[in-house]
Structures are given as structure tokens and as C-alpha cells.
Design an enzyme around this catalytic site. Structure first.
Site, PDB file in Angstrom:
ATOM      1  N   GLY A  10       0.850  -1.195   0.000  1.00 35.52           N
ATOM      2  CA  GLY A  10       0.000   0.000   0.000  1.00 35.52           C
ATOM      3  C   GLY A  10       0.886   1.246   0.000  1.00 35.52           C
ATOM      4  O   GLY A  10       2.118   1.152   0.044  1.00 35.52           O
ATOM      5  N   GLN A  11       0.263   2.406  -0.046  1.00 37.07           N
ATOM      6  CA  GLN A  11       1.048   3.659  -0.081  1.00 37.07           C
ATOM      7  C   GLN A  11       1.957   3.754   1.147  1.00 37.07           C
ATOM      8  O   GLN A  11       3.164   3.971   1.031  1.00 37.07           O
ATOM      9  CB  GLN A  11       0.114   4.869  -0.085  1.00 37.07           C
ATOM     10  N   ASP A  30       2.358  -9.025   1.942  1.00 37.02           N
ATOM     11  CA  ASP A  30       1.135  -8.478   1.370  1.00 37.02           C
ATOM     12  C   ASP A  30       0.026  -9.506   1.580  1.00 37.02           C
ATOM     13  O   ASP A  30       0.225 -10.501   2.285  1.00 37.02           O
ATOM     14  CB  ASP A  30       1.321  -8.104  -0.110  1.00 37.02           C
ATOM     15  N   ALA A  64      -5.403  -2.173   4.987  1.00 33.20           N
ATOM     16  CA  ALA A  64      -6.741  -1.692   5.363  1.00 33.20           C
ATOM     17  C   ALA A  64      -7.665  -1.795   4.162  1.00 33.20           C
ATOM     18  O   ALA A  64      -7.199  -1.874   3.016  1.00 33.20           O
ATOM     19  CB  ALA A  64      -6.683  -0.232   5.831  1.00 33.20           C
ATOM     20  N   TYR A 103      -2.937   2.270  11.851  1.00 41.95           N
ATOM     21  CA  TYR A 103      -3.283   3.586  11.286  1.00 41.95           C
ATOM     22  C   TYR A 103      -4.795   3.750  11.235  1.00 41.95           C
ATOM     23  O   TYR A 103      -5.530   2.798  10.937  1.00 41.95           O
ATOM     24  CB  TYR A 103      -2.684   3.733   9.878  1.00 41.95           C
ATOM     25  N   ASP A 106      -9.033  10.530   9.752  1.00 41.06           N
ATOM     26  CA  ASP A 106      -9.860  11.701  10.080  1.00 41.06           C
ATOM     27  C   ASP A 106     -11.356  11.374   9.942  1.00 41.06           C
ATOM     28  O   ASP A 106     -12.191  12.063  10.505  1.00 41.06           O
ATOM     29  CB  ASP A 106      -9.499  12.869   9.149  1.00 41.06           C
ATOM     30  N   TYR A 129     -16.853   3.299   6.292  1.00 43.72           N
ATOM     31  CA  TYR A 129     -15.386   3.200   6.386  1.00 43.72           C
ATOM     32  C   TYR A 129     -14.903   3.796   7.718  1.00 43.72           C
ATOM     33  O   TYR A 129     -14.153   3.154   8.461  1.00 43.72           O
ATOM     34  CB  TYR A 129     -14.744   3.941   5.201  1.00 43.72           C
ATOM     35  N   LYS A 133     -13.121   1.823  10.851  1.00 43.39           N
ATOM     36  CA  LYS A 133     -11.789   2.188  11.357  1.00 43.39           C
ATOM     37  C   LYS A 133     -11.855   2.528  12.848  1.00 43.39           C
ATOM     38  O   LYS A 133     -10.954   2.183  13.615  1.00 43.39           O
ATOM     39  CB  LYS A 133     -11.230   3.380  10.569  1.00 43.39           C
ATOM     40  N   TRP A 154      -5.942  12.182   4.051  1.00 46.17           N
ATOM     41  CA  TRP A 154      -5.655  12.574   2.663  1.00 46.17           C
ATOM     42  C   TRP A 154      -4.272  12.076   2.206  1.00 46.17           C
ATOM     43  O   TRP A 154      -3.421  12.844   1.753  1.00 46.17           O
ATOM     44  CB  TRP A 154      -5.749  14.097   2.508  1.00 46.17           C
TER      45      TRP A 154
HETATM   46  P1  NDP Z   1      -3.717   1.768   0.448  1.00 50.35           P
HETATM   47  O1  NDP Z   1      -5.111   1.612  -0.046  1.00 50.35           O
HETATM   48  O2  NDP Z   1      -2.679   2.406  -0.415  1.00 50.35           O
HETATM   49  O3  NDP Z   1      -3.147   0.380   0.920  1.00 50.35           O
HETATM   50  C1  NDP Z   1      -3.907  -0.527   1.650  1.00 50.35           C
HETATM   51  C2  NDP Z   1      -3.250  -1.869   1.519  1.00 50.35           C
HETATM   52  O4  NDP Z   1      -4.037  -2.796   2.220  1.00 50.35           O
HETATM   53  C3  NDP Z   1      -3.115  -2.353   0.056  1.00 50.35           C
HETATM   54  O5  NDP Z   1      -1.798  -2.764  -0.183  1.00 50.35           O
HETATM   55  C4  NDP Z   1      -4.079  -3.526   0.027  1.00 50.35           C
HETATM   56  O6  NDP Z   1      -3.638  -4.580  -0.788  1.00 50.35           O
HETATM   57  C5  NDP Z   1      -4.049  -3.979   1.459  1.00 50.35           C
HETATM   58  N1  NDP Z   1      -5.181  -4.828   1.759  1.00 50.35           N
HETATM   59  C6  NDP Z   1      -6.497  -4.649   1.459  1.00 50.35           C
HETATM   60  N2  NDP Z   1      -7.207  -5.708   1.851  1.00 50.35           N
HETATM   61  C7  NDP Z   1      -6.318  -6.581   2.403  1.00 50.35           C
HETATM   62  C8  NDP Z   1      -6.428  -7.858   2.984  1.00 50.35           C
HETATM   63  N3  NDP Z   1      -7.598  -8.509   3.079  1.00 50.35           N
HETATM   64  N4  NDP Z   1      -5.324  -8.456   3.443  1.00 50.35           N
HETATM   65  C9  NDP Z   1      -4.115  -7.857   3.355  1.00 50.35           C
HETATM   66  N5  NDP Z   1      -3.946  -6.647   2.793  1.00 50.35           N
HETATM   67  C10 NDP Z   1      -5.038  -6.023   2.341  1.00 50.35           C
HETATM   68  O7  NDP Z   1      -3.850   2.558   1.837  1.00 50.35           O
HETATM   69  P2  NDP Z   1      -2.890   3.634   2.473  1.00 50.35           P
HETATM   70  O8  NDP Z   1      -1.488   3.146   2.475  1.00 50.35           O
HETATM   71  O9  NDP Z   1      -3.217   4.942   1.894  1.00 50.35           O
HETATM   72  O10 NDP Z   1      -3.470   3.621   3.971  1.00 50.35           O
HETATM   73  C11 NDP Z   1      -2.697   3.210   5.090  1.00 50.35           C
HETATM   74  C12 NDP Z   1      -3.515   3.416   6.349  1.00 50.35           C
HETATM   75  O11 NDP Z   1      -3.875   4.805   6.457  1.00 50.35           O
HETATM   76  C13 NDP Z   1      -4.831   2.640   6.394  1.00 50.35           C
HETATM   77  O12 NDP Z   1      -5.042   2.206   7.700  1.00 50.35           O
HETATM   78  C14 NDP Z   1      -5.884   3.682   6.028  1.00 50.35           C
HETATM   79  O13 NDP Z   1      -7.134   3.360   6.592  1.00 50.35           O
HETATM   80  C15 NDP Z   1      -5.273   4.929   6.653  1.00 50.35           C
HETATM   81  N6  NDP Z   1      -5.706   6.164   6.008  1.00 50.35           N
HETATM   82  C16 NDP Z   1      -5.616   6.315   4.652  1.00 50.35           C
HETATM   83  C17 NDP Z   1      -6.042   7.479   4.044  1.00 50.35           C
HETATM   84  C18 NDP Z   1      -5.958   7.654   2.574  1.00 50.35           C
HETATM   85  O14 NDP Z   1      -6.277   8.770   2.095  1.00 50.35           O
HETATM   86  N7  NDP Z   1      -5.502   6.672   1.794  1.00 50.35           N
HETATM   87  C19 NDP Z   1      -6.602   8.586   4.837  1.00 50.35           C
HETATM   88  C20 NDP Z   1      -6.623   8.332   6.268  1.00 50.35           C
HETATM   89  C21 NDP Z   1      -6.182   7.162   6.812  1.00 50.35           C
HETATM   90  P3  NDP Z   1      -4.036  -4.684  -2.331  1.00 50.35           P
HETATM   91  O15 NDP Z   1      -3.229  -3.598  -2.995  1.00 50.35           O
HETATM   92  O16 NDP Z   1      -3.634  -6.056  -2.677  1.00 50.35           O
HETATM   93  O17 NDP Z   1      -5.517  -4.417  -2.384  1.00 50.35           O
END
Ligand code: NDP
Length: 301
Positions: A10-11, A30, A64, A103, A106, A129, A133, A154
């Protein structure tokens, strides 16, 4: 120290692979896992077996369910990933006396008022969502495990699927855009989140009492419209061929852009606690966005 990282692609997970590497032995998974090791948050039994086998001293959960609008339809899946899985991780962390880093968002708040939210403010999520969370946070807090929960907002990364990437594409394709100007928050880079995480884990090694819930966002604030305008100005200044000039980005209210999930208008998060406890100064959001844009431009050469 052995660190188990979940959601490595993920990011935030991607940046954590870099930032956590110097802290110890890093096992990054992953959803597909590796061999016998399970990294799938819909499989609590597999996660528990993995943690029992590895006995990590730190578990970092960057995975997530983040599809905010889709979560309105997929309640059960969002709950399983964002609430039930963290509960299982927390129980296992408690049993091992490991630190769990997690994590949140907001979107746990209802967006009322215009003051930055404190960690002690009462949440009131407007969408599923946010509710899922919040449930994840509460499971961790109630488990009694040592933990760090960072609420952020964000999130973007140079290579992620995010507002910055979408805007950069739309600005090349369209002469004019409409962007919401009554939701206010802080675009926060995955790099910053990962670096602060590594710093905090290191400090907890010296002082366990620093655990808890923290707001972690970049400095300053803006609306989505202000964010888009900054992207357009930066791309224009770099002579990147975009069709949408900053003047052609029209501000619109949230009500003009109906979406399945309601969003908070006030997403400001107060970071004073994090800065005070960990001795940090959080850089202005424009600094990180400018870096991410520069990286995108460089990688498209
Ligand atoms: P991303 O959507 O970029 O990454 C989430 C990761 O979770 C992906 O790599 C995804 O894998 C993985 N994932 C989803 N489902 C599963 C599963 N069943 N088992 C294992 N892995 C899984 O999120 P961010 O990095 O942006 O977010 C990081 C954290 O920050 C999270 O907790 C999010 O809730 C929180 N957050 C994010 C915000 C945003 O704007 N993005 C804002 C506020 C909080 P795959 O790529 O294979 O689907």
C-alpha cells in the site's frame, strides 16, 4: 528486533518497507503472504498462526480496506479488514507483549466546526469506512496491548492511487475541472507517515509509556480545491503540458458532488500531542506534495 509488516504494497506500507528496514529484521507481507506466512486480513486464523510462529516484537499494520465509497456496499468486508483483523492482531500482540502499530483516519470524526480535532474529542463517523476504522481503534485500545495508533488524512505517495495522481491525469486531459472547496484537511505523504512511525517505534524502545493514540498529518491546511490548485501551479511552473490552468479549476461545494459515502467537512487534525511527545516538527503539506510531484515528473522521463 523482529518487525512484522502487513500491507507492504500500500502507499504507507511501501514507504514503511524503507523506513523500518534499519530498525531490525523486517518481515514484510502483502495479502498473498509468503510460504506458510499469512498476510491476509480476512484470515484471522492465518494471521494468528503467523504471529505465533514469528514472535515479532513489533507488528505494523499498514493494510486496510480503504475504498470509502465501496464500503457503503461492502459493510461486512470493510468491518472484517478494518475492525476484526486489528482485534485479532491486538490479542496476539498482547499475548506476546509485542507493540502493535496501526493507522486510522480523520473520517472517524463528523466534520463539525472548524477547530482541529484532538485525540480526546468524541468521534462520530459519517460513513461505514470511518465506523469500521473507529471499531478497529477501539478493539486495539480495549485489548490492553502496547500500541501506537496514528490517525492521518488525505494520504498520497508519488506512486499510489490517490487524489494527486488523479488530478495530474485529469489536468492533462481536460481544460477545466470542478473541485470541492468546503472540505478542509491536510494532504499527508506516506513518506512522512513512515518516517514518523520509525522514529516513534525507536523512542518507544526507550520509554514504553509513550504509546497511545496520536494525530499525524502534515502541517497547514487546505481544501481539495486548494490542493488541486497547488498541483496545477506546480505542474505549470515546471512546464509540464497540462490543459487545466489554475484559473480553470472551479470551486464547488460538497453538495454539488454527491457520493455514496458522506465525508466530513472539517478534517483538520491537531498534531500538538505527537509533536510534543516525540519532539517532532511536521513539515507543511506543500513541501511533501511538491516532492511527490517532482518524483512523478522525474519517473515519467
Ligand atoms: P492503500 O489503499 O494504499 O493500501 C492498503 C493496503 O491494504 C493495500 O496494499 C491492500 O492490498 C491492502 N489490503 C487490502 N485488503 C487486504 C487484505 N484482506 N489483506 C491484506 N492486505 C489487504 O492505503 P494507504 O497506504 O493509503 O493507507 C494506510 C492506512 O492509512 C490505512 O489504515 C488507512 O485506513 C489509513 N488512512 C488512509 C487514508 C488515505 O487517504 N488513503 C486517509 C486516512 C487514513 P491490495 O493492494 O492487494 O488491495
Amino acid at each position: 528486533m523482529t518487525i512484522l509488516l502487513l500491507g507492504k504494497n500500500g502507499q504507507v506500507g511501501w514507504e514503511l518497507q524503507r523506513a523500518l528496514a534499519p530498525l531490525g529484521e523486517l518481515i514484510a507481507l502483502d495479502r498473498h503472504g509468503r510460504g506458510e506466512l499469512c498476510g491476509d486480513l480476512t484470515n484471522p486464523r492465518g494471521l494468528r498462526a503467523t504471529i505465533r510462529a514469528l514472535k515479532p516484537s513489533v507488528i505494523v499494520n499498514a493494510a486496510a480496506y480503504t475504498a470509502v465509497d465501496r464500503a457503503e456496499e461492502e459493510h461486512e468486508l470493510a468491518t472484517r479488514i478494518n475492525a476484526d483483523a486489528p482485534a485479532a492482531l491486538a490479542e496476539e500482540a498482547r499475548a506476546l507483549d509485542a507493540l502493535l502499530v496501526h493507522y486510522s483516519t480523520d473520517y472517524v470524526f463528523d466534520g463539525s466546526g472548524d477547530a482541529p480535532w484532538l485525540e480526546t474529542d468524541i468521534p462520530g463517523p459519517l460513513n461505514h469506512y470511518g465506523a469500521s476504522k473507529l471499531a478497529g481503534e477501539r478493539h486495539i485500545q480495549n485489548s490492553g496491548c502496547r500500541h501506537l495508533i496514528f490517525r492521518t488524512s488525505w494520504v498520497y505517495a508519488a506512486n499510489g492511487k490517490n487524489f494527486l495522481a488523479t488530478m495530474a491525469r485529469l489536468m492533462r486531459e481536460h481544460e477545466a475541472l470542478q473541485v470541492i472547496d468546503d472540505q478542509v484537511g491536510a494532504p499527508t505523504g506516506a513518506e512522512l507517515i513512515a518516517d514518523v512511525t520509525a522514529h516513534a517505534i525507536r523512542q518507544l524502545g526507550h520509554n514504553e509509556s509513550l504509546g497511545g493514540l496520536y494525530h499525524l498529518v502534515a502541517g497547514g491546511e487546505t481544501s481539495w480545491h486548494g490542493y488541486a490548485s497547488f498541483i496545477a501551479e506546480s505542474l505549470q511552473a515546471q512546464d509540464i503540458g497540462i490543459q487545466t490552468t489554475p484559473e480553470r479549476i472551479k470551486p464547488i461545494p460538497t453538495s454539488a458532488w454527491p457520493a455514496p459515502a458522506a465525508r466530513p467537512l472539517n478534517s483538520r487534525l491537531d498534531t500538538a500531542k505527537l509533536e510534543r511527545v516525540f519532539g517532532l516538527t511536521l513539515p507543511h503539506w506543500q513541501q511533501g506534495v511538491a516532492r511527490a510531484l517532482a518524483e512523478r515528473i522525474a519517473s515519467s522521463l
